[in-house]
Enzyme design. Sequence first.
Site, PDB file in Angstrom:
ATOM      1  N   VAL A  60       0.803  -1.236   0.000  1.00  0.00           N
ATOM      2  CA  VAL A  60       0.000   0.000   0.000  1.00  0.00           C
ATOM      3  C   VAL A  60       0.830   1.278   0.000  1.00  0.00           C
ATOM      4  O   VAL A  60       0.290   2.365  -0.220  1.00  0.00           O
ATOM      5  CB  VAL A  60      -0.956   0.055   1.216  1.00  0.00           C
ATOM      6  CG1 VAL A  60      -2.021  -1.005   1.100  1.00  0.00           C
ATOM      7  CG2 VAL A  60      -0.192  -0.070   2.532  1.00  0.00           C
ATOM      8  N   TYR A  61       2.137   1.192   0.228  1.00  0.00           N
ATOM      9  CA  TYR A  61       2.926   2.416   0.274  1.00  0.00           C
ATOM     10  C   TYR A  61       2.944   3.066  -1.109  1.00  0.00           C
ATOM     11  O   TYR A  61       3.463   2.493  -2.067  1.00  0.00           O
ATOM     12  CB  TYR A  61       4.352   2.137   0.729  1.00  0.00           C
ATOM     13  CG  TYR A  61       4.490   1.703   2.170  1.00  0.00           C
ATOM     14  CD1 TYR A  61       3.450   1.846   3.086  1.00  0.00           C
ATOM     15  CD2 TYR A  61       5.680   1.139   2.636  1.00  0.00           C
ATOM     16  CE1 TYR A  61       3.594   1.448   4.397  1.00  0.00           C
ATOM     17  CE2 TYR A  61       5.820   0.741   3.950  1.00  0.00           C
ATOM     18  CZ  TYR A  61       4.770   0.884   4.826  1.00  0.00           C
ATOM     19  OH  TYR A  61       4.912   0.488   6.135  1.00  0.00           O
ATOM     20  N   SER A  62       2.365   4.253  -1.164  1.00  0.00           N
ATOM     21  CA  SER A  62       2.289   5.010  -2.425  1.00  0.00           C
ATOM     22  C   SER A  62       1.744   4.161  -3.563  1.00  0.00           C
ATOM     23  O   SER A  62       2.252   4.178  -4.689  1.00  0.00           O
ATOM     24  CB  SER A  62       3.660   5.591  -2.790  1.00  0.00           C
ATOM     25  OG  SER A  62       4.081   6.509  -1.800  1.00  0.00           O
ATOM     26  N   ASP A  63       0.698   3.395  -3.230  1.00  0.00           N
ATOM     27  CA  ASP A  63      -0.026   2.620  -4.237  1.00  0.00           C
ATOM     28  C   ASP A  63       0.893   1.676  -5.003  1.00  0.00           C
ATOM     29  O   ASP A  63       0.768   1.509  -6.218  1.00  0.00           O
ATOM     30  CB  ASP A  63      -0.740   3.572  -5.210  1.00  0.00           C
ATOM     31  CG  ASP A  63      -1.776   2.873  -6.086  1.00  0.00           C
ATOM     32  OD1 ASP A  63      -2.317   1.847  -5.636  1.00  0.00           O
ATOM     33  OD2 ASP A  63      -2.019   3.351  -7.205  1.00  0.00           O
TER      34      ASP A  63
END
Length: 323
Positions: A60-63
Site C-alpha cells: 500500500v505504500y504510495s499505491d
Amino acid sequence: MDYVRLGSTGLQVSRLCLGCMSYGVPDRGAHPWTLDEDAARPLLRHAVEAGVTFFDTANVYSDGTSEEILGRALAEFTRREDVVVATKVHGAMRPGPNGGGLSRKAIFTEIDASLRRLGTNYIDLYQIHRWDRATPIEETLEALHDVVKAGKARYLGASSMYAWQFAKALYTADLHGWTRFVSMQNHYNLLYREEEREMLPLCADQGIGVLPWSPLARGRLTRPWGTDTARSGTDEFGRNLYADSDRGIVDAVSAVAAQRGVPPARVAVAWLCGQPTVTAPIVGATSARHVDDAVAALDVQLRAEEVAAVTQSYVPHAVSGFT
C-alpha cells in the site's frame, strides 16, 4: 554494520532495517511527502554501501510505487541473494470487494502483484500489515502457508496487533502444522512503550524477532517539541499516536545528545537497540544523514544514568497503532 539472526530462525539481517514508506510517487496514495525515484535511489544506494541488507516496504505504500522503486534500486545496487526484502499485505489496493484484507483471494492476488512490482520471484519476509477481523485467522494462515510452500515467500511476519491475537495466530499455526510467524513489526519507541506489557514478553518467550516501526516517533525524538515538518502537517495517522505529555522525554533525549555531542536520533535509536527483545529497528531516511545517524547509533552505549534520564518521565499511553 552488525548482523543478527531474525528471532529463532537462521536468517541473518542487518541490525538496522531501512523502511521504505518514504519512497514512492508523491501523488499516489496517502503520503504526499514521499520522495520520488530520482530522490530515493541515492539513499537506497547509500544504505547498501553502509552495510544495510534488510529493507521493508508494503504493497500500500504510495499505491505500490514504493515496491517498484525498491525493486529497481536493489537490482542495480546489490545482488538479490545478498539482501533481505520484506513487504506487507492487508491494506486496500483497489476499491470494491476483495480489494484488501487477508482472505485467501486477497493474499494470492497481492503476493503476485508485490513480486511483479519488486521484480523478484520471492519475498524473504512476507508480513500481514494488520489483523483482519473480517477473515478467520485459519483462512489467512493456511493461505500464507501455501504462499511459502509455493516458494513465493521464505518467512512470514506480522505487524501491530494485540498480544492475544498474535498468540492465537501462533498456536493456530502450530495446531495445523502451518508455517509460523517469525517476526513482529510493532510500534515501539521511547514515546510509546505499551508493547513492553504483553507483546514483547510474548515475543521473547516464543523466539520471535522484533522489528519496531517508527523508532524516532515519526521524527519527534529528533527535534524540539512542536516543530512542524512537511510530513507532520499531513500525517493524520501519526497525529494520534503521541501527546503533549511526551515532551519531557523529547527534552531529555535532546539533553543527553547535547552532553554527548551527537544528534538526538542516535540516542533514541541507541536506546531501542539496547532493548533485549529488539532485532532491528525499521528506520526511515529522507537524507543520507538519516542513514549515517542510524548506523552511528549502533556504536552508542548509553550509561545507566542516561537511560534513566530518557525513560523516567514516561507516561502510559492508550493503545494505538493497530488500525
